[in-house]
Motif scaffolding. Structure first.
Motif, PDB file in Angstrom:
ATOM      1  N   VAL A 209      28.427  33.530  43.632  1.00 43.44           N
ATOM      2  CA  VAL A 209      28.319  34.208  42.346  1.00 43.44           C
ATOM      3  C   VAL A 209      28.420  35.696  42.643  1.00 43.44           C
ATOM      4  CG1 VAL A 209      26.866  34.690  40.337  1.00 43.44           C
ATOM      5  CG2 VAL A 209      26.875  32.390  41.352  1.00 43.44           C
ATOM      6  N   ALA A 210      29.412  36.357  42.075  1.00 42.74           N
ATOM      7  CA  ALA A 210      29.673  37.747  42.437  1.00 42.74           C
ATOM      8  C   ALA A 210      30.118  38.527  41.214  1.00 42.74           C
ATOM      9  CB  ALA A 210      30.718  37.820  43.545  1.00 42.74           C
ATOM     10  N   SER A 211      30.395  39.808  41.433  1.00 38.21           N
ATOM     11  CA  SER A 211      30.754  40.686  40.329  1.00 38.21           C
ATOM     12  C   SER A 211      32.253  40.617  40.045  1.00 38.21           C
ATOM     13  CB  SER A 211      30.326  42.118  40.630  1.00 38.21           C
ATOM     14  OG  SER A 211      30.730  42.501  41.918  1.00 38.21           O
ATOM     15  N   GLU A 212      32.572  40.754  38.787  1.00 40.83           N
ATOM     16  CA  GLU A 212      33.955  40.707  38.336  1.00 40.83           C
ATOM     17  C   GLU A 212      34.557  42.112  38.441  1.00 40.83           C
ATOM     18  OE1 GLU A 212      36.376  38.562  34.697  1.00 40.83           O
ATOM     19  OE2 GLU A 212      34.459  39.523  34.275  1.00 40.83           O
ATOM     20  N   ILE A 213      34.969  42.456  39.644  1.00 38.46           N
ATOM     21  CA  ILE A 213      35.598  43.741  39.912  1.00 38.46           C
ATOM     22  C   ILE A 213      36.963  43.460  40.543  1.00 38.46           C
ATOM     23  CG2 ILE A 213      33.441  45.041  40.126  1.00 38.46           C
ATOM     24  CD1 ILE A 213      33.648  44.729  43.164  1.00 38.46           C
ATOM     25  N   PRO A 214      37.915  44.417  40.473  1.00 37.59           N
ATOM     26  CA  PRO A 214      39.297  44.096  40.863  1.00 37.59           C
ATOM     27  C   PRO A 214      39.464  43.476  42.239  1.00 37.59           C
ATOM     28  CG  PRO A 214      39.252  46.165  39.666  1.00 37.59           C
ATOM     29  CD  PRO A 214      37.811  45.750  39.851  1.00 37.59           C
ATOM     30  N   ALA A 215      38.838  44.040  43.267  1.00 36.72           N
ATOM     31  CA  ALA A 215      39.050  43.517  44.616  1.00 36.72           C
ATOM     32  C   ALA A 215      38.540  42.089  44.750  1.00 36.72           C
ATOM     33  CB  ALA A 215      38.384  44.423  45.646  1.00 36.72           C
ATOM     34  N   LEU A 216      37.398  41.777  44.128  1.00 41.31           N
ATOM     35  CA  LEU A 216      36.844  40.426  44.250  1.00 41.31           C
ATOM     36  C   LEU A 216      37.623  39.432  43.393  1.00 41.31           C
ATOM     37  CD1 LEU A 216      32.977  41.025  44.441  1.00 41.31           C
ATOM     38  CD2 LEU A 216      34.665  40.802  46.287  1.00 41.31           C
ATOM     39  N   VAL A 217      38.104  39.853  42.236  1.00 43.04           N
ATOM     40  CA  VAL A 217      38.972  38.977  41.443  1.00 43.04           C
ATOM     41  C   VAL A 217      40.192  38.573  42.260  1.00 43.04           C
ATOM     42  CG1 VAL A 217      40.473  38.896  39.422  1.00 43.04           C
ATOM     43  CG2 VAL A 217      38.186  39.879  39.212  1.00 43.04           C
ATOM     44  N   GLU A 218      40.766  39.554  42.937  1.00 41.44           N
ATOM     45  CA  GLU A 218      41.939  39.312  43.778  1.00 41.44           C
ATOM     46  C   GLU A 218      41.599  38.409  44.956  1.00 41.44           C
ATOM     47  OE1 GLU A 218      44.712  42.076  46.695  1.00 41.44           O
ATOM     48  OE2 GLU A 218      43.755  42.996  44.954  1.00 41.44           O
ATOM     49  N   LEU A 219      40.447  38.615  45.575  1.00 42.58           N
ATOM     50  CA  LEU A 219      40.061  37.863  46.761  1.00 42.58           C
ATOM     51  C   LEU A 219      39.772  36.401  46.456  1.00 42.58           C
ATOM     52  CD1 LEU A 219      39.140  37.585  49.732  1.00 42.58           C
ATOM     53  CD2 LEU A 219      36.904  38.464  49.010  1.00 42.58           C
ATOM     54  N   VAL A 220      38.960  36.133  45.436  1.00 46.64           N
ATOM     55  CA  VAL A 220      38.433  34.776  45.261  1.00 46.64           C
ATOM     56  C   VAL A 220      39.316  33.884  44.397  1.00 46.64           C
ATOM     57  CG1 VAL A 220      36.092  35.670  45.539  1.00 46.64           C
ATOM     58  CG2 VAL A 220      36.966  35.249  43.233  1.00 46.64           C
ATOM     59  N   GLY A 221      40.187  34.446  43.565  1.00 44.72           N
ATOM     60  CA  GLY A 221      40.939  33.596  42.654  1.00 44.72           C
ATOM     61  C   GLY A 221      39.998  32.824  41.743  1.00 44.72           C
TER      62      GLY A 221
END
Length: 378
Positions: free
Chosen positions: A305-317
């Protein structure tokens, strides 16, 4: 080709930059066996080096630590490159020299000092940030960890797009869901871990959003706190400041001290066991260049469970439950759902493992080698 790499962060193996430098050093000679690879390190450093890497030792003058680092990067490193007859100079973090005798390739992992003023509050920090900002456009090529960071770089520096390339990081083979009975038991005893827990493993600087991390448990403690306490791992700051947040006073003030445990720094060899033992990984960061702890957690089969920020959106799909970083109540709801809904938890585990398998240091080193080969004088 003769490639010289700056090894300053090999002295700090627990940092993301230190891990990146080590893995690149480990895998580049495999990607290009014909290259001669050297690494510039301070003379007193005596750590191990991967096979096929030649140490290039640099004597440091007696200066305050901040200025020692600056001297190493701006004066000693270009001098060593000239003496060593380097054909390429690679700086695997944001510190390119203003002038160098060979084309310089630099990895800018993120633009934290430019985006967050508190990271350049001191005169030394402002001086350093101004210097590396001025030196960056002179690099022959710039690598970064994600397309999100690449967009930041192109917007801030107005560089030709063809001179900036996103090369995703990898995850070490150590991070696996396969149990290690001896190592897992040792870690559980060493850190006095509860039978089940939610894990945060990372830093405590302001962008890591420690306030939201704890605020999640003000909403979730009645539902899950007793069965799934929050375990916070990492070197704690000595009190809160403009740049750092100490979670302990906040946990006391917010009445969640009973369901929050701080275990301090974790040895690198124990990190996979900590991830594997967790029922979920919670990571509410406000800004990341990549998000290596999230990738490590997924590789260990832990729902994220993580934050919806650009780098993590890109990383986790679609392999993690993402919530806006300031929405503690929403993040609490997501965490509760992951822990109590076994189908959701298992789905995220399976998706996370598949997603993490796509990020390898072998692929990172091969793509990096291609960029190093193609980079010529500006």
């Amino acid at each position: 080709m003769r490639l010289l790499i700056s090894g300053w962060f090999l002295q700090h193996p627990a940092t993301g930059t230190g891990q990146y430098a080590w893995e690149i050093l480990r895998h580049l000679p495999q990607a290009r066996p014909s290259w001669t690879v050297g690494v510039a390190v301070p003379e007193g450093w005596a750590g191990p080096l991967p096979e096929g890497v030649e140490p290039v030792r640099i004597r440091l003058p007696r200066l305050p630590s901040d200025f020692q680092k600056l001297w190493f990067e701006q004066i000693a490193l270009p001098g060593a490159a000239a003496r060593w007859r380097a054909e390429r100079l690679f700086v695997p973090y944001w510190a390119p020299p203003l002038r160098a005798p060979a084309p310089t390739i630099v990895t800018v992992h993120d633009l934290i000092p430019l985006r967050f003023p508190e990271y350049r509050a001191t005169f030394a920090a402002r001086l350093y940030t101004a210097l590396v900002t001025a030196a960056t456009p002179g690099a022959a090529h710039i690598l970064t960890d994600s397309e999100a960071s690449r967009r930041d770089l192109l917007q801030r520096f107005r560089l030709p797009p063809e001179r900036v390339t996103a090369v995703p990081l990898g995850v070490s083979e150590r991070f696996t869901p396969r149990p290690d009975p001896v190592g897992d038991a040792r870690a559980r005893n060493r850190y006095d871990l509860p039978p089940a827990y939610v894990l945060y493993l990372g830093g405590f600087d302001r962008r890591k959003n420690i306030e939201t991390l704890l605020a999640v448990y003000t909403w979730a403690q009645d539902a899950i706190g007793e069965n799934f306490p929050l375990v916070i791992a990492g070197r704690l700051p000595e009190g809160s400041s403009r740049l750092f947040v100490d979670p302990r006073p906040l946990a006391r003030a917010w009445g969640i001290e009973a369901v929050v445990r701080t275990i301090g720094p974790v040895a690198e060899e124990d990190k996979p066991a900590l991830y594997r033992g967790a029922s979920a990984f919670l990571y509410p960061s406000r800004y990341e260049g990549f998000g290596l702890p999230v990738l490590e957690a997924m590789a260990c089969g832990v729902p994220v469970v993580a934050s919806e920020i650009p780098a993590l959106v890109e990383l986790v799909g679609d392999a993690a439950y993402l919530i806006p970083p300031e929405d503690a109540r929403g993040m609490a709801g997501a965490l509760i759902a992951v822990l109590v809904d076994s189908t959701l938890g298992q789905t995220l585990r399976e998706r996370g493992l598949r997603r993490a398998a796509a990020f390898t240091w072998v692929a990172c080193a091969r793509r990096t080698a291609e960029i190093l080969e193609g980079a010529g004088p500006v």
